[in-house]
Structure formats: C-alpha cells, structure tokens
Design an enzyme around this catalytic site. Structure first.
Site, PDB file in Angstrom:
ATOM      1  CG  ASP A  16      -2.034   0.977   1.170  1.00 31.15           C
ATOM      2  OD1 ASP A  16      -2.324   1.479   0.071  1.00 31.15           O
ATOM      3  OD2 ASP A  16      -2.644   1.256   2.215  1.00 31.15           O
ATOM      4  CG  HIS A  33       0.594   1.966  -9.613  1.00 31.34           C
ATOM      5  ND1 HIS A  33       0.176   1.386  -8.435  1.00 31.34           N
ATOM      6  CD2 HIS A  33      -0.416   2.786 -10.019  1.00 31.34           C
ATOM      7  CE1 HIS A  33      -1.045   1.823  -8.132  1.00 31.34           C
ATOM      8  NE2 HIS A  33      -1.410   2.679  -9.068  1.00 31.34           N
ATOM      9  CB  SER A  61      -8.376  -5.559  -4.293  1.00 32.83           C
ATOM     10  OG  SER A  61      -8.955  -4.291  -4.552  1.00 32.83           O
ATOM     11  CG  LEU A 127       9.612 -17.421  -2.946  1.00 32.06           C
ATOM     12  CD1 LEU A 127       9.129 -17.446  -1.506  1.00 32.06           C
ATOM     13  CD2 LEU A 127      10.252 -16.084  -3.286  1.00 32.06           C
ATOM     14  NE  ARG A 195      -8.534   0.313   4.721  1.00 33.38           N
ATOM     15  CZ  ARG A 195      -7.991   1.531   4.767  1.00 33.38           C
ATOM     16  NH1 ARG A 195      -7.720   2.090   5.938  1.00 33.38           N
ATOM     17  NH2 ARG A 195      -7.715   2.184   3.651  1.00 33.38           N
ATOM     18  CD  GLU A 208       1.273 -13.437  15.894  1.00 31.69           C
ATOM     19  OE1 GLU A 208       1.203 -12.257  16.277  1.00 31.69           O
ATOM     20  OE2 GLU A 208       0.787 -14.396  16.528  1.00 31.69           O
TER      21      GLU A 208
END
Length: 242
Positions: A16, A33, A61, A127, A195, A208
């Site tokens: 973010d 970006h 999203s 990974l 959030r 966590e």
C-alpha cells in the site's frame, strides 16, 4: 538479529502507498506503481534469500476496478512489463509463480504473460510467489461455496457430506488448485493503514500482523527484515495457553 531457524513459512504483504508516494513527489500515480514494482522485485529476492517458502502479494483487488480506466490499464501494463523483465530470473532462481484470483478477466495481454509465468515455473521447487490479482477474500469464499455446491450436484461430493473447515479450505484459491498453500504466518501492510481490505480473511485467522508507516515503493529488504524480527518476538499460541 533475525533467527534463521524461525523464518515465517508464509509471508503475505498488502503493498500500500504507491499513489501517496507519487503524490508526495508531484508525480503521476503510475510512477508510484512503477516504483512499487521495483520494490516488489527486491522483496521477492529477499524472501528467497531468507528462506521464506511462500510469499503472497496483494497486487490488484476486486475493488481496484473502481479506479480510473487509465490507472487500471497502467497497472496491467506493469504486469506485462514485470513478467517480460523478470520471468527468466525467477525461473533461474527456481521460483514458482502462482496466481490467486480470477485473473482470466483482466486484459488478454496480461493473461497471456501470467499464463506464461505459470507454465514456465510450474515444476520449480523453490520460493512459491503468489500474486493475488483480481482477488477479494469475500468473493473467494463465495466462489468456494458455489463450487462445493456444484460438486455435490455433479456427484463429486456426496449429498450427505458434512461441510468442514478442511473442505472449504480445499476450494479456496490457496487450496488444492495451488497446492494447499499454508495460512500466512505473517501479514505485513505498508503505508500506515491497519486493516485487511478484503485480503485473506479466512486464511488470516491466526496470522500475526505487522504494520509500517513506510510507503510501499520505499519498502526495503532492511525494513522487511526488521518486521520479521518483530514477528519472531511474538509468542504464537493459536488460541491455547501455556
């Protein structure tokens, strides 16, 4: 100092702050970006070096479609740019790419690059780099329930089956189709927001959380390691007592 024996298996990151990073510098949003893409490249490398087994990044999203057409189009052009510039190195470093989300509805040129990434890296064993793209956790859960319903109707699941957490988990994007990705041990969000924003709601039940004021384009491997060190100080009891 990081304890190499207690590296989180799965780290998920809500990247973010790209827009605010650009605004602070008087630059267009796409500059933010683009800088964010470069930061992501470094965190993928750092995760591999540290021994993280799964890295999930929240790239786009289901709510991001509300942004301007110019910004949305620019983001998918960056997806193409990232694959074109980084796929060979990801493959060379044994990184396996997976996509979480309904990515087939994004622009075709981006779909083609994403599928090239999936195909090229499918047999890699290092990974696992999960890109959450056109992803929303509520939509993911609705999709899972509807697919369970379909499988009951077509006989793949018996009509009297008891729906358990394990069965629902298998039908999520992190389930069978992507190799049963374990729930995140650590979720990081940058830019000072605290959030989840519809990200991995089911999977984060015992994750966590670490929050940082650093805007994503300024997020360095050093800040990443600092947050992992903070995570390692936690006493994870998963609802139990000691």
């Amino acid at each position: 100092m990081i304890d190499k024996n207690r590296i989180p298996t799965h780290v998920a990151i809500i990247m973010d702050g790209n827009g605010r990073w650009a605004a602070k510098r008087g630059l267009p949003k796409m500059a933010g970006h683009n800088a964010g893409m470069l930061a992501m490249k470094e965190i993928v490398k750092a995760s591999d070096i540290l021994g993280v087994k799964y890295l999930t990044v929240y790239a786009f999203s289901t709510e991001n479609w509300k942004r301007s057409q110019e910004e949305v189009g620019g983001i998918f052009k960056l997806v193409v740019k990232y694959v074109d510039s980084e796929l060979a190195e990801l493959h060379q470093n044994n990184v396996k790419v997976k996509i979480l989300g309904d990515y087939k509805v994004v622009p075709k040129v981006a779909v083609d690059r994403l599928e090239k990434s999936l195909e090229t890296t499918q047999n890699n064993t290092g990974l696992q780099f999960n890109i959450a793209l056109n992803y929303g956790s509520r939509a993911e859960i609705v999709r899972a329930v509807n697919n369970i319903k379909k499988d009951v109707e077509n006989g793949s699941l018996t009509k009297d089956i008891e729906i358990t957490e394990e069965i629902i988990g298998r039908y999520l994007y992190t389930g069978d189709e992507n190799g049963n990705i374990p729930d995140p041990d650590l979720i990081i969000r940058t830019s000072g927001e605290e959030r989840l924003s519809n990200f991995m709601l089911w999977q984060s039940a015992y994750s966590e959380f670490e929050f940082t004021d650093v805007l994503w384009p300024d997020f360095t491997p050093q800040e990443y390691e600092r947050l992992i060190e903070q995570y390692q100080k936690r006493d994870r009891r998963f609802g139990g007592r000691k």
